[in-house]
Design a protein around this motif. Structure first.
Motif, PDB file in Angstrom:
ATOM      1  N   UNK A 586     -38.130  14.193 -48.440  1.00 58.51           N
ATOM      2  CA  UNK A 586     -36.543  14.024 -48.095  1.00 58.51           C
ATOM      3  C   UNK A 586     -37.153  13.177 -46.548  1.00 58.51           C
ATOM      4  N   UNK A 587     -38.111  13.573 -46.045  1.00 54.52           N
ATOM      5  CA  UNK A 587     -38.032  12.612 -44.330  1.00 54.52           C
ATOM      6  C   UNK A 587     -38.240  13.724 -43.586  1.00 54.52           C
ATOM      7  N   UNK A 588     -38.433  13.342 -42.764  1.00 59.54           N
ATOM      8  CA  UNK A 588     -39.186  13.754 -41.025  1.00 59.54           C
ATOM      9  C   UNK A 588     -38.293  14.916 -41.314  1.00 59.54           C
ATOM     10  N   UNK A 589     -36.683  14.835 -41.340  1.00 58.86           N
ATOM     11  CA  UNK A 589     -35.476  14.962 -40.331  1.00 58.86           C
ATOM     12  C   UNK A 589     -35.699  16.943 -40.901  1.00 58.86           C
ATOM     13  N   UNK A 590     -36.886  17.030 -42.066  1.00 57.14           N
ATOM     14  CA  UNK A 590     -36.767  19.283 -42.594  1.00 57.14           C
ATOM     15  C   UNK A 590     -37.942  19.474 -41.596  1.00 57.14           C
ATOM     16  N   UNK A 591     -37.141  20.749 -41.356  1.00 59.13           N
ATOM     17  CA  UNK A 591     -37.682  21.606 -40.567  1.00 59.13           C
ATOM     18  C   UNK A 591     -37.342  23.419 -40.618  1.00 59.13           C
ATOM     19  N   UNK A 592     -39.252  23.478 -40.900  1.00 55.07           N
ATOM     20  CA  UNK A 592     -38.851  24.740 -41.316  1.00 55.07           C
ATOM     21  C   UNK A 592     -38.269  25.670 -40.632  1.00 55.07           C
ATOM     22  N   UNK A 593     -37.659  27.025 -40.666  1.00 54.35           N
ATOM     23  CA  UNK A 593     -36.649  27.196 -40.301  1.00 54.35           C
ATOM     24  C   UNK A 593     -36.969  29.313 -40.726  1.00 54.35           C
ATOM     25  N   UNK A 594     -38.390  29.321 -41.075  1.00 53.51           N
ATOM     26  CA  UNK A 594     -38.704  30.419 -41.582  1.00 53.51           C
ATOM     27  C   UNK A 594     -39.381  30.125 -42.768  1.00 53.51           C
ATOM     28  N   UNK A 595     -39.715  31.662 -42.974  1.00 53.29           N
ATOM     29  CA  UNK A 595     -41.102  31.633 -44.929  1.00 53.29           C
ATOM     30  C   UNK A 595     -40.747  33.070 -44.399  1.00 53.29           C
ATOM     31  N   UNK A 597     -43.691  35.283 -47.489  1.00 56.71           N
ATOM     32  CA  UNK A 597     -44.956  35.419 -48.305  1.00 56.71           C
ATOM     33  C   UNK A 597     -45.462  36.343 -49.167  1.00 56.71           C
ATOM     34  N   UNK A 598     -45.206  36.908 -49.822  1.00 50.41           N
ATOM     35  CA  UNK A 598     -45.914  37.913 -50.906  1.00 50.41           C
ATOM     36  C   UNK A 598     -47.124  38.053 -51.858  1.00 50.41           C
ATOM     37  N   UNK A 599     -46.764  38.543 -53.187  1.00 47.85           N
ATOM     38  CA  UNK A 599     -47.642  38.309 -53.908  1.00 47.85           C
ATOM     39  C   UNK A 599     -47.414  37.646 -55.373  1.00 47.85           C
ATOM     40  N   UNK A 600     -46.051  37.584 -55.301  1.00 46.65           N
ATOM     41  CA  UNK A 600     -46.015  37.053 -56.953  1.00 46.65           C
ATOM     42  C   UNK A 600     -44.990  36.017 -56.627  1.00 46.65           C
ATOM     43  N   UNK A 601     -44.305  35.006 -55.390  1.00 51.46           N
ATOM     44  CA  UNK A 601     -43.602  34.372 -54.608  1.00 51.46           C
ATOM     45  C   UNK A 601     -43.971  34.155 -53.026  1.00 51.46           C
ATOM     46  N   UNK A 602     -42.873  32.841 -53.205  1.00 53.61           N
ATOM     47  CA  UNK A 602     -42.551  32.222 -51.728  1.00 53.61           C
ATOM     48  C   UNK A 602     -41.506  31.682 -51.571  1.00 53.61           C
ATOM     49  N   UNK A 603     -40.889  32.011 -49.877  1.00 51.91           N
ATOM     50  CA  UNK A 603     -39.898  31.722 -49.743  1.00 51.91           C
ATOM     51  C   UNK A 603     -40.124  31.086 -49.038  1.00 51.91           C
ATOM     52  N   UNK A 604     -39.155  30.097 -48.380  1.00 50.40           N
ATOM     53  CA  UNK A 604     -39.168  28.924 -47.781  1.00 50.40           C
ATOM     54  C   UNK A 604     -37.940  28.174 -47.327  1.00 50.40           C
ATOM     55  N   UNK A 605     -38.129  28.519 -45.753  1.00 49.96           N
ATOM     56  CA  UNK A 605     -36.262  28.598 -45.806  1.00 49.96           C
ATOM     57  C   UNK A 605     -36.454  26.820 -44.450  1.00 49.96           C
ATOM     58  N   UNK A 606     -35.192  26.114 -44.576  1.00 46.74           N
ATOM     59  CA  UNK A 606     -35.474  24.335 -43.548  1.00 46.74           C
ATOM     60  C   UNK A 606     -34.298  24.183 -43.394  1.00 46.74           C
ATOM     61  N   UNK A 607     -34.292  23.217 -42.428  1.00 43.99           N
ATOM     62  CA  UNK A 607     -33.091  22.835 -41.860  1.00 43.99           C
ATOM     63  C   UNK A 607     -33.116  21.731 -42.630  1.00 43.99           C
ATOM     64  N   UNK A 608     -31.979  20.862 -43.090  1.00 45.55           N
ATOM     65  CA  UNK A 608     -32.273  19.623 -43.469  1.00 45.55           C
ATOM     66  C   UNK A 608     -30.448  19.064 -43.458  1.00 45.55           C
ATOM     67  N   UNK A 609     -30.153  18.518 -42.552  1.00 47.85           N
ATOM     68  CA  UNK A 609     -28.950  17.965 -42.912  1.00 47.85           C
ATOM     69  C   UNK A 609     -28.244  17.861 -43.783  1.00 47.85           C
ATOM     70  N   UNK A 610     -29.202  16.783 -44.880  1.00 48.32           N
ATOM     71  CA  UNK A 610     -28.351  16.495 -46.248  1.00 48.32           C
ATOM     72  C   UNK A 610     -28.003  17.206 -47.190  1.00 48.32           C
TER      73      UNK A 610
END
Length: 887
Positions: A586-595, A597-610
């Motif tokens: 997506x490009x360098x516009x992606x910025x992490x906004x939180x996450x 982490x568990x044993x059976x899944x992972x949640x990743x929040x990110x800022x992206x204007x697209x």
């Protein structure tokens, strides 16, 4: 003198006096702070003042960015209107932690102000606390200041950062800007008006104010001096207003030309003075918004994000009144960065991210501004008609709740037109809304805190292995400290060192076993750890005693469940690979906004204007992560000084508070700051599956995914599901898609046939309802409650009746008592064109009926639809419309 020259002069002066220069903290204070934003230079040193942490040096100098826009220190009402009030300010500060005190602080102040800045001594005035004879004596005897230039005040000369924390008497220095700036004949000294500008405050930190309001002596007396760069810069340039310095003039010069004729709705350039006030507000808010986004705050409807949203929207609204084009505020960011860059070079690195965040909020607000202003205009017109000068608190709340209009903005616009708002009712409705939100939210696990628990900083040993030995330093049961925990007790075990990872940075806490063993290694007591959390800096193990007894001071052995940690660390590593893949795709516009982490899944929040990721982008991201996994790169970790760590090119979250040393984790091409646990190699993750991608807020996306055993389980489940579906539909998995498409075509054909049948049946029934119509004068009313009818059935029947009834009102209420979602009532109102011209409105008629069925709805003048939950009120709903039509 320009701003960068003043910053440098201040720092150089105090470095020469033996002070260590420390960088500015972000605008986001420590989580233990009582303030929403950093409001003073001393905030980052509160633990040192209280004796909870060692001071970084005996003497320190800083240039600290501060934001005063909420709470007791807010100056928002006066921003842009006076020459001394702004939201963002830079505080020049020098500090002593038990090294020097009042005499040196006062002497340094006088030397810098008169010797370096060469401000006129005859225009300087001083205030001290009413009980501070010592400070006055120093000013008179050591500095030689005429006693007539010294005033005493009580609250004005006792500085606090909030309801609790370090505080003490202070001595402020004022500059006389001349009688031409006086507020009136009574403006004859400090704190009496605008003539005398306070620009330096030497705080003699002596006390700690506790939550009950009591003052206790600090472990050591300290100096906390704050000097406002903005005001001081104006004085150095012979100006009474900070808005006449390069800090603001450079930004205002970058504003586009004013063309209010291009925005006729609400645009009003006003007088030159009014125009300049609006430009000052825009420049100030642009500075504040730039730094807030730089420090990791983004527009939202809560807390810091709400303040940022208000600042952006207030600036945009003032720009609209001046006729500035769409997107002008985001275009102003480079000028803001250029103005502040000499003191804060990190702004240049984040300029594109800052512009995108502000531009996105501008676009969001543009879509609601016109509608919100129209609603506010209507409220003001109604109040004028009723000869009222106060806008209803409920109306203001509705404007805030439905149109995203910050109440502060409503208050400002209403005030410009001579109206007040009912704050009492508004605040009451806001409290009710927050209470509903709290009640609806999932209850969160309470974190135990015990005031009498001594300050403990547990050592984490889990990077090196899952097992270790340690000592019990505290035990808790039911929130209170105890000496022992016995079989069956649920409680908390606090250790001096632990191999258990306590939840932090989105990674959940470890589980496992803590045991007491004798000299031969035989287990005599066992504690099952079900969660691990931080309690301050102590690692607290939550769980239950399975056998034996645990006592404070006992030596214990720890063993983290291998499978638990293994799956967590694999998912944590996948978060790093995902961020790298997102930036690749997506490009360098992606910025992490939180996450998370568990044993059976992972949640990743990110800022992206697209916006939402396309199917192709989702596939590309997942493919890239799996490529990184297959490369089987070994992970490397290093612990580096903060500035050295930043030079590695590692990704780090702006706004996070980092210590002097940082752990840098490298997984192939991915390099990030991280304190969590990770796999030994990327290949250990096995396979990455992207489960979902969705929006969780303006410009913020969320990806949920899994790796390792969880990914295998998911794929196996999906394979079985597809096989079962194929078997049920008598086809193969490969031909399942084609089979479903064929079924959809068949269903569509059947639905069309059913629709035609319903239309014929409705046409046959239409005459029955027309024959039962009621008439009064030139108005005809057809109303009925239709059992087992939904919206579609009502629409068919209404069309059939209308085709035979040229003039009249049709009101139909459908009742579906078996509706699964609880919305078993359908409403439809149709008004003929001639009656619309006569003033009848279908939407208004429907609103009269909706309360009878606990429903809502609306529509156009000719037709409106809605629904409800109470079938028992169906007849009353029809009657409500009948009475209104035939009255």
């Amino acid at each position: 003198m320009r701003s960068q020259e003043l910053r440098k002069a201040f720092v150089d002066f105090f470095v020469a006096k033996g002070h260590k220069q420390m960088p500015s903290a972000t605008l986001i204070p420590d989580q233990m702070s009582t303030t929403l934003f950093t409001i003073a230079g001393m905030e980052q040193f509160v633990p040192a003042f209280l004796g909870e942490e060692p001071a970084p040096a005996p003497r320190v100098v800083t240039v600290q960015r501060c934001l005063r826009v909420a709470g007791a220190k807010s100056d928002i009402e006066n921003v842009g209107r006076t020459g001394r009030h702004g939201t963002l300010m830079e505080m020049l500060g020098h500090f002593s932690f038990g090294d020097y005190y009042k005499a040196e602080a006062i002497t340094y102040a006088w030397e810098f102000i008169t010797g370096i800045l060469k401000l006129d001594k005859e225009k300087l005035y001083v205030t001290v606390h009413t009980g501070d004879d010592e400070a006055e004596r120093i000013w008179v005897e050591q500095i030689g200041l005429d006693p007539s230039r010294i005033s005493r005040f009580d609250e004005d000369n006792f500085w606090t950062m909030g309801p609790t924390g370090p505080c003490g008497p202070c001595s402020e220095i004022f500059y006389d800007t001349g009688i031409e700036n006086a507020s009136g004949p009574e403006d004859t000294g400090p704190n009496l008006g605008n003539r005398y500008v306070e620009f330096w405050n030497a705080v003699f930190q002596q006390y700690n104010r506790t939550s009950d309001g009591k003052l206790t002596e600090l472990p050591r007396k300290a100096i906390d001096t704050g000097a406002g760069l903005d005001r001081m810069l104006a004085l150095c340039n012979g100006k009474a207003s900070m808005y006449e310095t390069d800090l603001f003039l450079d930004i205002i010069a970058a504003l586009p030309p004013c063309h209010p004729e291009e925005h006729p709705k609400g645009a009003s350039r006003g007088t030159a003075s009014q125009e300049r006030v609006r430009q000052n507000i825009i420049a100030d808010h642009a500075r504040a918004a730039t730094f807030l986004v730089n420090d990791g705050v983004y527009p939202s409807n809560t807390d810091r994000g709400y303040v940022l949203r208000f600042l952006i929207r207030r600036a945009v609204r003032n720009g609209r009144l001046l006729g500035y084009p769409d997107g002008f505020l985001a275009e102003l960011v480079p000028a803001v960065v250029a103005s502040l860059e000499p003191g804060y070079p990190e702004l240049r690195e984040n300029i594109s991210r800052i512009q995108r965040a502000i531009a996105l909020e501008e676009q969001t607000f543009d879509r609601t501004l016109e509608r919100g202003l129209a609603l506010l205009d209507r409220l003001i017109e109604d109040a004028t008609t009723k000869k009222q000068t106060v806008l209803s608190g409920k109306d203001v709340f509705d404007l805030h709740d439905t149109s995203g209009f910050p109440v502060e903005l409503t208050k400002e616009i209403a005030g410009e037109r001579g109206f007040l708002i009912d704050h009492v009712k508004f605040d009451e409705l806001m409290r009710e809304q927050r209470e509903r939100a709290r009640n609806d939210a999932k209850s969160k696990r309470a974190v135990v805190t015990v005031a009498e628990l001594p300050a403990i900083a547990s050592e984490f040993t889990g990077y090196d292995g899952l097992e270790s030995d340690g000592e019990i330093v505290a035990l808790l049961r039911d929130g209170a400290t105890v000496e022992t925990l016995v079989v069956g007790d649920s409680g908390v075990v606090v250790l001096d060192r632990s191999s258990f990872y306590a939840e932090r940075g989105g990674q959940i806490g470890d589980r496992g076993i803590i045991s007491v063993r004798d000299a031969d290694g035989n287990e005599s007591a066992r504690f099952e750890v079900r969660d691990t959390q931080y309690m301050g800096e102590a690692i607290a193990h939550h769980g239950r005693v399975i056998s034996g007894e645990f006592s404070t001071g006992a030596r214990v052995h720890m063993a983290v469940h291998d499978w638990w940690r293994r799956e967590i660390r694999r998912h944590h590593t996948s978060a790093h690979l995902l961020q790298h893949a997102l930036r690749d795709v997506l490009g360098k516009d992606v910025m992490q906004a939180g996450s998370w982490v568990g044993i059976d899944r992972m949640r990743f929040d990110f800022r992206w204007p697209g916006g939402a990721l396309s199917p192709e982008q989702r596939r590309a991201v997942a493919h890239r992560v799996n490529e990184l996994i297959r490369e089987d790169a070994h992970l490397h970790t290093r612990v580096l000084p903060l500035e050295e760590a930043k030079q590695t090119g590692a990704i780090w979250m702006s706004g996070e508070k980092y210590g002097e040393e940082i752990r840098v984790v490298q997984a192939g091409p991915s390099v990030e700051f991280c304190g969590g646990t990770h796999s030994h190699s990327t290949g250990e993750l096995g396979m990455f599956v992207l489960l979902s991608e969705s929006s969780i807020g303006t410009g913020v996306r969320r990806i949920e995914s899994c790796v390792s055993q969880a990914a295998e389980d998911f794929v196996q489940h999906e394979r079985e599901l597809v096989a079962n579906l194929a078997s049920t539909l008598v086809t193969t998995p490969e031909e399942l898609g084609e089979r479903v498409e064929k079924m959809q075509r068949e269903i569509k054909d059947l639905q069309g046939a059913v629709g035609q049948l319903k239309a014929r049946l409705a046409s046959a029934d239409a005459q029955v309802y027309i024959d039962a119509a009621e008439r009064t004068g030139d108005r005809t009313f057809v109303g009925a409650v239709i059992e087992e009818a939904n919206n579609e059935a009502l629409r068919h029947l209404s069309n059939a009746v209308r085709s035979r009834l040229r003039s009249g009102v049709i009101a139909l209420v459908g009742v579906d008592r078996g509706a699964q979602n609880g919305n078993g009532v359908s409403l439809l109102v149709s008004v003929s064109d001639d009656l619309v011209k006569a003033g009848l409105h279908a939407g208004n008629l429907l609103k009269l009926a909706a309360p009878s069925v606990d429903g809502k709805g609306g529509g156009q003048a000719a037709q409106a639809q809605g629904g409800g939950k109470n079938p028992e009120g169906a007849a009353a709903a029809v009657k409500a419309i009948r009475d209104a039509v035939l009255a």
